[in-house]
Design a protein around this motif. Structure first.
Motif, PDB file in Angstrom:
ATOM      1  N   UNK A  66       0.837  -1.205   0.000  1.00  0.00           N
ATOM      2  CA  UNK A  66       0.000   0.000   0.000  1.00  0.00           C
ATOM      3  C   UNK A  66       0.872   1.256   0.000  1.00  0.00           C
ATOM      4  N   UNK A  67       1.907   1.285   0.834  1.00  0.00           N
ATOM      5  CA  UNK A  67       2.803   2.443   0.898  1.00  0.00           C
ATOM      6  C   UNK A  67       3.436   2.685  -0.475  1.00  0.00           C
ATOM      7  N   UNK A  68       3.946   1.635  -1.099  1.00  0.00           N
ATOM      8  CA  UNK A  68       4.553   1.775  -2.424  1.00  0.00           C
ATOM      9  C   UNK A  68       3.547   2.274  -3.461  1.00  0.00           C
ATOM     10  N   UNK A  69       2.342   1.722  -3.433  1.00  0.00           N
ATOM     11  CA  UNK A  69       1.312   2.138  -4.395  1.00  0.00           C
ATOM     12  C   UNK A  69       0.907   3.596  -4.197  1.00  0.00           C
ATOM     13  N   UNK A  70       0.768   4.023  -2.974  1.00  0.00           N
ATOM     14  CA  UNK A  70       0.397   5.418  -2.714  1.00  0.00           C
ATOM     15  C   UNK A  70       1.431   6.376  -3.299  1.00  0.00           C
ATOM     16  N   UNK A  71       2.702   5.983  -3.249  1.00  0.00           N
ATOM     17  CA  UNK A  71       3.764   6.838  -3.771  1.00  0.00           C
ATOM     18  C   UNK A  71       3.841   6.753  -5.291  1.00  0.00           C
ATOM     19  N   UNK A  72       3.873   5.545  -5.821  1.00  0.00           N
ATOM     20  CA  UNK A  72       4.102   5.391  -7.263  1.00  0.00           C
ATOM     21  C   UNK A  72       2.887   5.732  -8.108  1.00  0.00           C
ATOM     22  N   UNK A  73       1.707   5.411  -7.604  1.00  0.00           N
ATOM     23  CA  UNK A  73       0.493   5.648  -8.394  1.00  0.00           C
ATOM     24  C   UNK A  73      -0.213   6.936  -8.005  1.00  0.00           C
ATOM     25  N   UNK A  74       0.252   7.577  -6.932  1.00  0.00           N
ATOM     26  CA  UNK A  74      -0.311   8.851  -6.477  1.00  0.00           C
ATOM     27  C   UNK A  74      -1.829   8.795  -6.371  1.00  0.00           C
ATOM     28  N   UNK A  75      -2.300   7.717  -5.742  1.00  0.00           N
ATOM     29  CA  UNK A  75      -3.743   7.565  -5.561  1.00  0.00           C
ATOM     30  C   UNK A  75      -4.019   7.076  -4.151  1.00  0.00           C
ATOM     31  N   UNK A  76      -5.238   7.336  -3.709  1.00  0.00           N
ATOM     32  CA  UNK A  76      -5.648   6.904  -2.374  1.00  0.00           C
ATOM     33  C   UNK A  76      -5.829   5.391  -2.371  1.00  0.00           C
ATOM     34  N   UNK A  77      -5.161   4.739  -1.473  1.00  0.00           N
ATOM     35  CA  UNK A  77      -5.354   3.306  -1.227  1.00  0.00           C
ATOM     36  C   UNK A  77      -5.645   3.218   0.265  1.00  0.00           C
ATOM     37  N   UNK A  78      -6.877   2.899   0.581  1.00  0.00           N
ATOM     38  CA  UNK A  78      -7.294   2.943   1.976  1.00  0.00           C
ATOM     39  C   UNK A  78      -6.991   1.640   2.722  1.00  0.00           C
ATOM     40  N   UNK A  79      -6.976   0.532   2.018  1.00  0.00           N
ATOM     41  CA  UNK A  79      -6.712  -0.764   2.634  1.00  0.00           C
ATOM     42  C   UNK A  79      -6.115  -1.684   1.567  1.00  0.00           C
ATOM     43  N   UNK A  80      -5.287  -2.637   1.985  1.00  0.00           N
ATOM     44  CA  UNK A  80      -4.734  -3.589   1.009  1.00  0.00           C
ATOM     45  C   UNK A  80      -5.837  -4.366   0.297  1.00  0.00           C
ATOM     46  N   UNK A  81      -5.571  -4.726  -0.944  1.00  0.00           N
ATOM     47  CA  UNK A  81      -6.539  -5.512  -1.726  1.00  0.00           C
ATOM     48  C   UNK A  81      -6.881  -6.821  -1.017  1.00  0.00           C
ATOM     49  N   UNK A  82      -5.902  -7.414  -0.332  1.00  0.00           N
ATOM     50  CA  UNK A  82      -6.112  -8.696   0.351  1.00  0.00           C
ATOM     51  C   UNK A  82      -6.739  -8.529   1.734  1.00  0.00           C
ATOM     52  N   UNK A  83      -6.925  -7.282   2.188  1.00  0.00           N
ATOM     53  CA  UNK A  83      -7.472  -7.031   3.512  1.00  0.00           C
ATOM     54  C   UNK A  83      -6.383  -6.650   4.501  1.00  0.00           C
TER      55      UNK A  83
END
Length: 160
Positions: A66-83
């Protein structure tokens, strides 16, 4: 070999590395706390605690992603896809090894993201949050330290 950041990015990269598999002042890093856990022991839950060591490993891998995705994709990720705490399905030795490898893979990916990050982005607000990237990255290292301590305590509880 990863590029070597400087300034605040260097401190963040060092903090992430130390908390995961380096020299810590507070106790063992996460990788040291995980040494010696078998699949059977890692899957076992202590009756007074909510999560097994294996679930904690899955949790950490999911949130590092999630941390990596928030930085690289510059989008809100509120929770991991797997929970938040992905469950353990297959409790075999091969599955335990795969979970540990996924945690390593996600940690390495985060280190690569940090190494490629422009320091000017550290003050950017994390999408969907009210804090900057720098706080999130320091928090990722703190997350490793917190769960390393939890795993060390679980080892003592399971032994006694």
């Amino acid at each position: 070999m990863l590029p070597q950041p400087s300034g605040e990015l260097a401190r963040i990269a060092d903090e992430l590395q130390r908390a995961y598999d380096g020299q810590c002042w507070h106790g063992p890093p996460l990788q040291e706390a995980l040494k010696g856990w078998t699949a059977e022991a890692a899957a076992r839950k202590h009756p007074r605690l909510a999560h097994s060591v294996w679930e904690i490993v899955n949790h950490l891998a999911a949130w590092v992603e999630v941390v990596s995705l928030r930085i690289t994709e510059r989008r809100a990720v509120m929770e991991p896809a797997a929970g938040d705490f992905p469950p353990v399905g297959d409790a075999s030795g091969a599955a335990w090894t795969a979970s540990l490898a996924e945690l390593d893979r996600q940690q390495q990916r985060l280190r690569e993201v940090v190494a490629g990050l422009d320091e000017s982005r550290l003050d950017e607000i994390v999408p969907g949050k009210d804090y900057p990237l720098a706080i999130m990255l320091h928090g990722a290292a703190q997350h490793f330290a917190y769960h390393a301590g939890q795993i060390a305590l679980l080892r003592k509880l399971m032994a006694g």
